[in-house]
Design a protein around this motif. Structure first.
Motif, mmCIF file in Angstrom:
data_model
loop_
_atom_site.group_PDB
_atom_site.id
_atom_site.type_symbol
_atom_site.label_atom_id
_atom_site.label_comp_id
_atom_site.label_asym_id
_atom_site.label_seq_id
_atom_site.Cartn_x
_atom_site.Cartn_y
_atom_site.Cartn_z
ATOM 1 N N UNK A 525 0.860 -1.209 0.000
ATOM 2 C CA UNK A 525 0.000 0.000 0.000
ATOM 3 C C UNK A 525 0.883 1.241 0.000
ATOM 4 N N UNK A 526 0.501 2.215 -0.797
ATOM 5 C CA UNK A 526 1.283 3.455 -0.852
ATOM 6 C C UNK A 526 0.339 4.628 -1.025
ATOM 7 N N UNK A 527 0.859 5.819 -0.789
ATOM 8 C CA UNK A 527 0.077 7.035 -1.007
ATOM 9 C C UNK A 527 0.201 7.462 -2.462
ATOM 10 N N UNK A 528 -0.099 8.722 -2.709
ATOM 11 C CA UNK A 528 0.092 9.248 -4.062
ATOM 12 C C UNK A 528 1.198 10.293 -4.031
ATOM 13 N N UNK A 529 1.768 10.550 -5.207
ATOM 14 C CA UNK A 529 2.784 11.588 -5.299
ATOM 15 C C UNK A 529 2.247 12.722 -6.165
ATOM 16 N N UNK A 530 3.130 13.372 -6.901
ATOM 17 C CA UNK A 530 2.643 14.352 -7.870
ATOM 18 C C UNK A 530 2.212 13.569 -9.113
ATOM 19 N N UNK A 534 3.938 10.172 -10.434
ATOM 20 C CA UNK A 534 3.148 8.942 -10.515
ATOM 21 C C UNK A 534 3.057 8.426 -11.946
ATOM 22 N N UNK A 535 3.042 9.329 -12.920
ATOM 23 C CA UNK A 535 3.065 8.886 -14.327
ATOM 24 C C UNK A 535 4.362 8.120 -14.582
ATOM 25 N N UNK A 536 5.438 8.659 -14.052
ATOM 26 C CA UNK A 536 6.756 8.024 -14.227
ATOM 27 C C UNK A 536 6.751 6.651 -13.523
ATOM 28 N N UNK A 537 6.188 6.638 -12.332
ATOM 29 C CA UNK A 537 6.143 5.400 -11.547
ATOM 30 C C UNK A 537 5.340 4.310 -12.258
ATOM 31 N N UNK A 538 4.170 4.702 -12.790
ATOM 32 C CA UNK A 538 3.290 3.699 -13.389
ATOM 33 C C UNK A 538 3.629 3.378 -14.844
ATOM 34 N N UNK A 539 4.099 4.375 -15.571
ATOM 35 C CA UNK A 539 4.250 4.184 -17.014
ATOM 36 C C UNK A 539 5.670 4.433 -17.495
ATOM 37 N N UNK A 540 6.564 4.790 -16.562
ATOM 38 C CA UNK A 540 7.908 5.258 -16.917
ATOM 39 C C UNK A 540 8.706 4.314 -17.792
ATOM 40 N N UNK A 541 8.572 3.024 -17.505
ATOM 41 C CA UNK A 541 9.444 2.071 -18.225
ATOM 42 C C UNK A 541 8.987 1.824 -19.645
ATOM 43 N N UNK A 542 7.753 2.361 -19.976
ATOM 44 C CA UNK A 542 7.222 2.014 -21.308
ATOM 45 C C UNK A 542 7.659 2.988 -22.374
#
Ligand code: FSO
Ligand code: SF4
Length: 542
Positions: A525-530, A534-542
């Motif tokens: 479980x984690x909070x949210x960032x900016x 969060x875009x980088x966190x979720x989609x960064x590797x793509x």
């Protein structure tokens, strides 16, 4: 007073002077007392079951209704809450007489007193009466989950659907939150078990709703207005919705939904009413402006009530678990037909709603409808047209930081589809995010309880793609929470094994550092960032 059960709690730690929600210290005290006596009653009913004795559905309904009454923004009426405490004490006393073994019952199970002693007792039985901060945190986490479960259970009960196992668990778990012999480990296990019954409770309500009103289907909902007077209905209770539609038929009065009642439009049984015109406005927290300009009466079937302005207070009605002092409460027990004639007569004298928006929004993507589209959805995933699903279910609220969810939805890659349920959708359901091969990029399953549908869809996708683990699906969970129904949804997802849920806009104040650590370490479980991070966190590797 001390209350930290919702996301808006003062200073992210606790409301101590008055609730940010508008709850007075007196109401907070009576809610604490109602929770206390309901826990006591639950200890008695749990022991009765252990002795092989039957607990009536009326008692089960009383426990659910009591808990529901104490949910954030449901009931601000001190008198109504006091009367529920009195009833609960009376019922408890009678049931105590049926117990063969009265040994070692807790004080909550045995306590009885007249109303003059209520305030003094309430001051001693609130949240802070549990001294150990981790035990307190776990007890409250369980209690809030059970409050959410009670709401869903109550809606199913209104449609004459009961699940004795859910009720028995609810009461057993409430009783366990009084048990000083239970340590953190046992309470963590009970937290997950609460999630299991959360799934069962949501399934019960799903069955109740779809059996009574059909399966939600893709629907375009008008957000403009007509020129006849209207009644605005809010909250979550579909049985109230049905009764209002029937009673308004042929009266010249139209019916509009507000906030969480929007998904009523998706049900086949309600579509047949030509005076069921559309949805007016947005999420619950916008009601001060929107109830003003609606011009006609408003029926609150559940939370979330914002303390009303004088300009429309005499047009605001409550029913079920909801209440507000000075606003007329429409009575009606389970199985009874409520009488909404006073609301209808008032509507006839009111002006038609003032138009605040025009156009349409689309919804109705509950499990049955999505599974009917399974081929298209699976095809889009296989072809790479859909790369990710983002579950953004939950609640909306008034804090500015929730604009994160609008910005997040806008910033999503165009091959991502949002799966939503609950009032959280109002942060992005009018953005026109387009579609992917005819599949809208915002799929609204319905009310917060229809998060169950999202779980059913995820489990189906797991099966179709032959995956071992639900977490191997291309699904991100970025959930917005506000009150205790979101807590049971979260616990249900944890029980189903979903990991790495992001929860915002802030983490619950009732999670002590140690309990939060357990959730982080075991469930990610984690909070949210900016939005950028969060875009980088979720989609960064793509
Ligand atoms: Fe929203 Fe209020 Fe449905 Fe809640 S209207 S905030 S989680 O009551 O129940 O989503
Ligand atoms: Fe505060 Fe939320 Fe409790 Fe209201 S419900 S008193 S805002 S913590």
């Amino acid at each position: 007073m001390f209350c930290y059960q919702c996301q808006e709690t003062a200073g992210c730690s606790g409301c101590t002077q008055a609730g940010v929600c508008g709850k007075s210290p007196e109401v907070a005290a009576m809610q604490d007392l109602l929770v206390y006596v309901t826990k006591g009653l639950s200890e008695v009913t749990t022991r009765l079951r252990e002795e092989g004795k039957k607990v009536s559905s009326e008692i089960n309904h009383l426990v659910s209704l009591n808990l529901f009454t104490t949910i954030t923004n449901a009931n601000f009426d001190e008198e109504a809450i006091v009367s529920k405490v009195v009833t609960t004490i009376d019922v408890k006393k009678e049931l105590l007489g049926q117990l063969s073994n009265k040994e070692n019952l807790s004080e909550a199970a045995l306590w009885e007193a007249g109303t003059e002693e209520f305030a003094a007792k309430a001051a001693k039985v609130g949240v802070l009466s549990t001294e150990n901060e981790d035990i307190r945190s776990l007890r409250e986490l369980i209690t809030y989950g059970l409050k959410g479960l009670s709401a869903y259970s109550k809606h199913a009960n209104a449609l004459l659907n009961d699940d004795e196992e859910v009720d028995a668990f609810m009461q057993k778990a409430l009783a366990k939150t009084l048990d000083d012999t239970l340590g953190a480990e046992e309470l963590i296990a009970l937290t997950l078990e609460t999630g299991k019954y959360g799934v069962n409770g949501m399934a019960l309500l799903d069955t109740a709703n779809t059996t009574a009103y059909g399966n939600p289907e893709i629907t375009k909902v008008n957000i403009g207005v007509g020129n006849r007077p209207g009644i605005l209905i809010s909250g979550h209770d579909l049985r109230d919705m049905e009764m209002l539609l029937k009673q308004t038929e042929g009266t010249g009065v139209d019916v509009y939904t507000h906030s969480e009642m929007l998904p009523a439009h998706y049900y086949p049984a309600f579509k047949k009413y030509s005076h069921f015109v559309g949805n007016y406005g947005n999420a619950w927290w916008k009601q001060k402006e929107e109830f003003d300009s609606f011009n006609g009466p408003i029926l609150m079937t559940t939370n979330c009530i914002v303390p009303p302005k004088d300009s429309y207070k005499d047009r605001l009605f409550t029913t079920g678990a909801s209440g507000f002092p000075g606003c007329k409460h429409i009575p009606g027990e389970i199985g009874e037909e409520k009488d909404f004639s006073e609301i209808i007569e008032l509507a006839k004298k009111c002006a038609a709603p003032t138009e605040i928006e025009t156009g349409e929004i689309i919804g109705g993507f509950a499990h049955n409808q999505v599974l009917a589209l399974a081929d298209a959805v699976v095809g889009a995933v296989k072809s790479g047209a859909i790369k990710k699903f983002v579950v953004m279910a939950g609640c909306d609220g008034r804090v500015k930081s929730r604009n994160y969810y609008t910005d997040f939805a806008k910033a999503l890659p165009k091959d991502a589809v949002i799966l939503t349920a609950g009032c959280a959708k109002y942060k992005y359901n009018k953005l026109e995010l387009g579609d992917i091969g005819g599949i809208p990029r915002v799929l609204d399953a319905g009310q917060c309880n229809d998060s169950y549908s999202l779980a059913v869809i995820a489990l189906k996708l797991k099966e179709v793609f032959g995956l071992e683990d639900i977490n191997d699906l291309p699904i991100i969970y970025n959930i917005a929470w506000y009150e205790q129904k979101a807590v049971i949804v979260l616990l249900a997802l944890l029980y189903l094994g979903v990991k790495n849920i992001h929860l915002g806009p802030t983490l619950p104040a009732f999670l002590s550092p140690n309990v939060a650590k357990v959730l982080v370490e075991n469930f990610g479980i984690a909070g949210i960032g900016t939005v950028e991070d969060d875009m980088e966190l979720f989609f960064g590797e793509e």
